[in-house]
Design a protein around this motif. Structure first.
Motif, PDB file in Angstrom:
ATOM      1  N   VAL A 120      23.592 -37.802 -16.869  1.00  0.00           N
ATOM      2  CA  VAL A 120      22.551 -36.921 -16.320  1.00  0.00           C
ATOM      3  C   VAL A 120      21.163 -37.504 -16.586  1.00  0.00           C
ATOM      4  O   VAL A 120      20.313 -37.569 -15.687  1.00  0.00           O
ATOM      5  CB  VAL A 120      22.685 -35.515 -16.937  1.00  0.00           C
ATOM      6  N   ILE A 121      20.936 -37.946 -17.814  1.00  0.00           N
ATOM      7  CA  ILE A 121      19.617 -38.496 -18.164  1.00  0.00           C
ATOM      8  C   ILE A 121      19.352 -39.757 -17.353  1.00  0.00           C
ATOM      9  O   ILE A 121      18.238 -39.970 -16.846  1.00  0.00           O
ATOM     10  CB  ILE A 121      19.532 -38.779 -19.674  1.00  0.00           C
ATOM     11  N   ALA A 122      20.354 -40.608 -17.222  1.00  0.00           N
ATOM     12  CA  ALA A 122      20.189 -41.847 -16.453  1.00  0.00           C
ATOM     13  C   ALA A 122      19.849 -41.545 -14.999  1.00  0.00           C
ATOM     14  O   ALA A 122      18.978 -42.195 -14.399  1.00  0.00           O
ATOM     15  CB  ALA A 122      21.452 -42.697 -16.538  1.00  0.00           C
ATOM     16  N   ALA A 123      20.521 -40.565 -14.419  1.00  0.00           N
ATOM     17  CA  ALA A 123      20.260 -40.206 -13.023  1.00  0.00           C
ATOM     18  C   ALA A 123      18.853 -39.654 -12.848  1.00  0.00           C
ATOM     19  O   ALA A 123      18.160 -39.972 -11.874  1.00  0.00           O
ATOM     20  CB  ALA A 123      21.291 -39.188 -12.544  1.00  0.00           C
ATOM     21  N   ARG A 124      18.413 -38.831 -13.803  1.00  0.00           N
ATOM     22  CA  ARG A 124      17.060 -38.267 -13.676  1.00  0.00           C
ATOM     23  C   ARG A 124      16.010 -39.354 -13.871  1.00  0.00           C
ATOM     24  O   ARG A 124      15.006 -39.418 -13.158  1.00  0.00           O
ATOM     25  CB  ARG A 124      16.835 -37.157 -14.715  1.00  0.00           C
ATOM     26  N   LEU A 125      16.227 -40.235 -14.837  1.00  0.00           N
ATOM     27  CA  LEU A 125      15.291 -41.329 -15.077  1.00  0.00           C
ATOM     28  C   LEU A 125      15.145 -42.200 -13.844  1.00  0.00           C
ATOM     29  O   LEU A 125      14.030 -42.545 -13.436  1.00  0.00           O
ATOM     30  CB  LEU A 125      15.777 -42.158 -16.273  1.00  0.00           C
ATOM     31  N   ASN A 126      16.262 -42.548 -13.225  1.00  0.00           N
ATOM     32  CA  ASN A 126      16.195 -43.447 -12.071  1.00  0.00           C
ATOM     33  C   ASN A 126      15.481 -42.798 -10.894  1.00  0.00           C
ATOM     34  O   ASN A 126      14.742 -43.468 -10.163  1.00  0.00           O
ATOM     35  CB  ASN A 126      17.598 -43.873 -11.659  1.00  0.00           C
ATOM     36  N   SER A 127      15.696 -41.509 -10.687  1.00  0.00           N
ATOM     37  CA  SER A 127      15.020 -40.820  -9.592  1.00  0.00           C
ATOM     38  C   SER A 127      13.512 -40.793  -9.816  1.00  0.00           C
ATOM     39  O   SER A 127      12.733 -41.087  -8.901  1.00  0.00           O
ATOM     40  CB  SER A 127      15.549 -39.392  -9.456  1.00  0.00           C
ATOM     41  N   LEU A 128      13.083 -40.455 -11.020  1.00  0.00           N
ATOM     42  CA  LEU A 128      11.649 -40.389 -11.296  1.00  0.00           C
ATOM     43  C   LEU A 128      11.015 -41.773 -11.248  1.00  0.00           C
ATOM     44  O   LEU A 128       9.829 -41.911 -10.928  1.00  0.00           O
ATOM     45  CB  LEU A 128      11.414 -39.737 -12.662  1.00  0.00           C
ATOM     46  N   ALA A 129      11.811 -42.803 -11.557  1.00  0.00           N
ATOM     47  CA  ALA A 129      11.303 -44.178 -11.509  1.00  0.00           C
ATOM     48  C   ALA A 129      11.127 -44.682 -10.081  1.00  0.00           C
ATOM     49  O   ALA A 129      10.579 -45.759  -9.874  1.00  0.00           O
ATOM     50  CB  ALA A 129      12.246 -45.106 -12.276  1.00  0.00           C
ATOM     51  N   TYR A 130      11.595 -43.910  -9.112  1.00  0.00           N
ATOM     52  CA  TYR A 130      11.409 -44.282  -7.706  1.00  0.00           C
ATOM     53  C   TYR A 130       9.927 -44.329  -7.342  1.00  0.00           C
ATOM     54  O   TYR A 130       9.521 -45.063  -6.439  1.00  0.00           O
ATOM     55  CB  TYR A 130      12.166 -43.279  -6.828  1.00  0.00           C
ATOM     56  N   GLY A 131       9.126 -43.506  -8.026  1.00  0.00           N
ATOM     57  CA  GLY A 131       7.681 -43.595  -7.858  1.00  0.00           C
ATOM     58  C   GLY A 131       7.059 -42.577  -6.919  1.00  0.00           C
ATOM     59  O   GLY A 131       5.919 -42.754  -6.483  1.00  0.00           O
ATOM     60  N   TYR A 132       7.792 -41.490  -6.621  1.00  0.00           N
ATOM     61  CA  TYR A 132       7.257 -40.460  -5.730  1.00  0.00           C
ATOM     62  C   TYR A 132       7.161 -39.096  -6.399  1.00  0.00           C
ATOM     63  O   TYR A 132       7.025 -38.076  -5.718  1.00  0.00           O
ATOM     64  CB  TYR A 132       8.125 -40.341  -4.474  1.00  0.00           C
ATOM     65  N   SER A 133       7.197 -39.066  -7.733  1.00  0.00           N
ATOM     66  CA  SER A 133       7.267 -37.780  -8.425  1.00  0.00           C
ATOM     67  C   SER A 133       6.001 -37.423  -9.179  1.00  0.00           C
ATOM     68  O   SER A 133       5.907 -36.328  -9.742  1.00  0.00           O
ATOM     69  CB  SER A 133       8.467 -37.771  -9.384  1.00  0.00           C
ATOM     70  N   GLY A 134       5.035 -38.305  -9.240  1.00  0.00           N
ATOM     71  CA  GLY A 134       3.756 -37.990  -9.869  1.00  0.00           C
ATOM     72  C   GLY A 134       3.820 -37.861 -11.379  1.00  0.00           C
ATOM     73  O   GLY A 134       3.037 -37.105 -11.970  1.00  0.00           O
ATOM     74  N   VAL A 135       4.747 -38.600 -12.022  1.00  0.00           N
ATOM     75  CA  VAL A 135       4.872 -38.558 -13.474  1.00  0.00           C
ATOM     76  C   VAL A 135       4.284 -39.832 -14.076  1.00  0.00           C
ATOM     77  O   VAL A 135       4.086 -40.833 -13.390  1.00  0.00           O
ATOM     78  CB  VAL A 135       6.341 -38.394 -13.905  1.00  0.00           C
ATOM     79  N   ARG A 136       4.036 -39.783 -15.372  1.00  0.00           N
ATOM     80  CA  ARG A 136       3.489 -40.940 -16.078  1.00  0.00           C
ATOM     81  C   ARG A 136       4.610 -41.849 -16.595  1.00  0.00           C
ATOM     82  O   ARG A 136       5.747 -41.419 -16.767  1.00  0.00           O
ATOM     83  CB  ARG A 136       2.643 -40.470 -17.256  1.00  0.00           C
ATOM     84  N   VAL A 137       4.242 -43.082 -16.881  1.00  0.00           N
ATOM     85  CA  VAL A 137       5.204 -44.027 -17.455  1.00  0.00           C
ATOM     86  C   VAL A 137       5.717 -43.529 -18.795  1.00  0.00           C
ATOM     87  O   VAL A 137       6.893 -43.706 -19.130  1.00  0.00           O
ATOM     88  CB  VAL A 137       4.576 -45.430 -17.595  1.00  0.00           C
ATOM     89  N   VAL A 138       4.872 -42.850 -19.572  1.00  0.00           N
ATOM     90  CA  VAL A 138       5.297 -42.390 -20.891  1.00  0.00           C
ATOM     91  C   VAL A 138       6.464 -41.410 -20.779  1.00  0.00           C
ATOM     92  O   VAL A 138       7.348 -41.392 -21.634  1.00  0.00           O
ATOM     93  CB  VAL A 138       4.120 -41.757 -21.673  1.00  0.00           C
ATOM     94  N   LEU A 139       6.503 -40.617 -19.735  1.00  0.00           N
ATOM     95  CA  LEU A 139       7.632 -39.710 -19.557  1.00  0.00           C
ATOM     96  C   LEU A 139       8.914 -40.501 -19.312  1.00  0.00           C
ATOM     97  O   LEU A 139       9.973 -40.181 -19.854  1.00  0.00           O
ATOM     98  CB  LEU A 139       7.375 -38.738 -18.406  1.00  0.00           C
ATOM     99  N   LEU A 140       8.819 -41.547 -18.498  1.00  0.00           N
ATOM    100  CA  LEU A 140       9.979 -42.400 -18.269  1.00  0.00           C
ATOM    101  C   LEU A 140      10.423 -43.075 -19.560  1.00  0.00           C
ATOM    102  O   LEU A 140      11.623 -43.219 -19.827  1.00  0.00           O
ATOM    103  CB  LEU A 140       9.665 -43.449 -17.199  1.00  0.00           C
ATOM    104  N   GLU A 141       9.457 -43.490 -20.359  1.00  0.00           N
ATOM    105  CA  GLU A 141       9.783 -44.128 -21.632  1.00  0.00           C
ATOM    106  C   GLU A 141      10.523 -43.170 -22.560  1.00  0.00           C
ATOM    107  O   GLU A 141      11.460 -43.564 -23.265  1.00  0.00           O
ATOM    108  CB  GLU A 141       8.511 -44.634 -22.299  1.00  0.00           C
ATOM    109  N   ARG A 142      10.110 -41.909 -22.549  1.00  0.00           N
ATOM    110  CA  ARG A 142      10.782 -40.925 -23.413  1.00  0.00           C
ATOM    111  C   ARG A 142      12.200 -40.632 -22.931  1.00  0.00           C
ATOM    112  O   ARG A 142      13.109 -40.425 -23.730  1.00  0.00           O
ATOM    113  CB  ARG A 142       9.958 -39.648 -23.502  1.00  0.00           C
ATOM    114  N   LEU A 143      12.398 -40.589 -21.620  1.00  0.00           N
ATOM    115  CA  LEU A 143      13.767 -40.438 -21.112  1.00  0.00           C
ATOM    116  C   LEU A 143      14.623 -41.630 -21.530  1.00  0.00           C
ATOM    117  O   LEU A 143      15.795 -41.467 -21.904  1.00  0.00           O
ATOM    118  CB  LEU A 143      13.750 -40.302 -19.588  1.00  0.00           C
ATOM    119  N   ALA A 144      14.038 -42.825 -21.476  1.00  0.00           N
ATOM    120  CA  ALA A 144      14.765 -44.012 -21.928  1.00  0.00           C
ATOM    121  C   ALA A 144      15.079 -43.915 -23.422  1.00  0.00           C
ATOM    122  O   ALA A 144      16.160 -44.325 -23.871  1.00  0.00           O
ATOM    123  CB  ALA A 144      13.954 -45.275 -21.641  1.00  0.00           C
TER     124      ALA A 144
END
Length: 536
Positions: A120-144
């Motif tokens: 689940v976490i991997a799927a959410r991380l990959n979707s947000l990493a697509y670059g159309y969700s308006g989130v910061r890199v730090v959020l992606l880093e925390r999911l990682a």
């Protein structure tokens, strides 16, 4: 925690994944990538490409600029769902994401297991990493970090209707990032804030839209679908091997799997299943004394297995499209300087794929159960002992071999077949009729996993019986023999479960073999990443 200690902890975590990492951001993931993460065979690393990271940050900055300019953006300075008509005062905009995570903390049912949670976490991380969700890199880093440090939110399985995405279960991921609710970490159940403190991190403070971006998507159903796909592919291959073994055990005809039969009805999956069986029977010669045509559960096995095999091709397509998509709302098109309000959180493709896959898998359970019924019945098994008993002549009157196992197999099969009712047709109007057509994708995925679990139990029972039957055939028919792959398979199973001579409880054997099947370890060709190209 000192920085050196934190680096050492991260290094140890990544080493536990055998040094393998899956790079996220700027590339597409395959189902096998998610499964490797889910099974703790790989960690994740974010793309270090400057252009990709800049694109992510520009999306968050553009959204902030829109707010500063007084624009109205759903879920950022408005209420959620039917409350989109409610304006949120500027002084409350920063508090809104946290409120979203909190009021969705109402999940019920069993907790997702560790592999499911990582998927689940991997799927959410990959979707947000697509670059159309308006989130910061730090959020992606925390999911990682959740993956690499194995900080696992305790996610209840029930409570999603599959649009607006998996809101309630994903709220547990969001809550873990902000330091709320419980997580599993290092063999303990702890408050998330305590774990971040142990890792030398501050809980994340969500920026506008980040709560919505985390929760308003299809990550739960998609992560579960990735796991379901792999297990279904393994069962498809195993069903073919068991058909070959039953052909030997029943002294059946190899000619039923002749390539020409499948060339003139050219379903690719059907032909592949027949080829697997043919390879396992290579060199077997039919004789005049054999029954002219074996019963359907043997003769038509490639036609049953082939449906599942062919379904896997389009199921893979739809899962991987969903996995590699921006599936929240609204979307931030930073290059076009637009905020797009749509419905990409709708999980219809995953719902339909899981409904179809569970039906194909349940048909495999039914096929294996019918084959099991043939080999255990001395009216149909061509000279094998009743119930495949391996007892001595003196003890035979009181020994019943696989009689009870076949009854249990029938029960598991019936339950699997009962669960094939499609979840996707049970849309419910929710949330003041704002969510008035929903996908039920997560329920479909959970149903599929349950059907897989039951079918793996059927496969374990059938495997024990088929191996027993093959051994008995070798003893009652001197001319009988096993090909090299079937002999190796019999030996592999025999290492887990010895020949059943005198009756004994088989639960332990069944559990061990079921786990072996679920892990993909029983048939080498079924290991994750080793599928035939016809399912790609």
């Amino acid at each position: 925690m000192a920085e050196d200690d934190l680096i050492a902890r991260r290094t140890a975590s990544e080493m536990s994944c055998a040094g393998a990492t899956v790079r996220v951001g700027g590339r597409k993931l395959a189902i096998e990538d998610v499964v490797a993460i889910a099974c703790a065979r790989a960690g994740v690393t974010l793309n270090d490409d400057t252009a990709w990271r800049d694109h992510i940050e520009r999306g968050a900055a553009f959204l902030r600029a829109r707010l500063d300019a007084g624009a109205t953006v759903y879920g950022v300075n408005t209420g959620y769902g039917d409350a989109c008509v409610v304006s949120v005062p500027p002084e409350l905009v920063e508090a809104l994401p946290l409120q979203l995570t909190r009021y969705h903390g109402c999940g019920m049912g069993r907790l997702l297991d560790p592999a499911e949670t990582r998927a689940v976490i991997a799927a959410r991380l990959n979707s947000l990493a697509y670059g159309y969700s308006g989130v910061r890199v730090v959020l992606l880093e925390r999911l990682a970090d959740l993956i690499n440090f194995d900080v696992l939110p305790r996610i209840p399985a029930e409570g999603s209707v599959g649009a607006s995405g998996d809101l309630t279960p994903l709220s547990y991921v969001a809550a873990a990032l902000v330091g709320e609710r419980e997580v599993a970490f290092d063999g303990r159940v702890l408050e998330a804030a305590a774990v971040w403190n142990e890792l030398g991190r501050e809980p994340l403070r969500l920026a506008p839209k980040e709560g919505l971006a985390l929760m308003n998507g299809t990550a739960v159903m998609t992560g579960l679908a990735c796991l379901a796909f792999v297990r279904a592919a393994q069962l498809t291959r195993l069903a073919a091997r068991l058909t070959a073994l039953c052909t030997v055990a029943l002294d059946g005809r190899a000619a039923h799997f002749d390539a020409t039969i499948f060339e003139v009805k050219p379903h690719a999956g059907q032909a592949q299943a027949a080829a697997w069986i043919r390879d396992d029977l290579a060199g077997r010669e039919d004789t005049a004394g054999q029954r002219l045509q074996d019963r359907y559960s043997i003769r038509c096995a490639p036609h049953v297995i082939g449906v599942a095999q062919d379904a896997l091709s389009w199921v893979r397509r739809d899962i991987e499209n969903e996995l590699n998509s921006a599936n929240d709302n609204p979307l931030v098109d930073v290059d076009g300087e637009r905020v797009l309000h749509g419905g990409n959180f709708y999980g219809g493709h995953i719902a339909f794929a899981m409904d179809a896959l569970k039906t194909a898998v349940a048909n495999l359970a039914d096929l294996m159960d019918r084959q099991f019924a043939l080999i255990v019945d001395d009216k149909f098994n061509n000279g094998l002992p009743r119930n495949l008993s391996g007892a001595s002549v003196a003890r035979a009157p009181i020994c019943h071999g696989f009689k009870a196992v076949q009854i249990s197999s029938s029960a598991w099969t019936a339950e699997a077949l009962k669960l094939t009712m499609p979840a996707s047709v049970f849309s419910r109007s929710t949330e003041a009729h704002n969510q008035d057509k929903v996908s039920m994708g997560t329920i479909a995925a959970r149903d599929c996993l349950r059907v897989l679990e039951l079918t793996e139990q059927v496969a374990a029972a059938h495997t024990l019986a088929a191996v027993q039957a093959a051994r008995l055939r070798l003893s009652v028919t001197p001319a009988a023999s096993l090909t090299t792959p079937l002999a190796a398979f019999v030996d592999q199973v025999g290492a887990l479960s010895p020949f059943v001579g005198e009756d004994r409880p088989l639960e332990r054997d069944l559990r061990a073999l079921t786990q072996c099947i679920a892990d993909g370890a029983l048939v080498g060709a079924c290991a994750p990443g080793a599928y035939d190209e016809t399912v790609r």
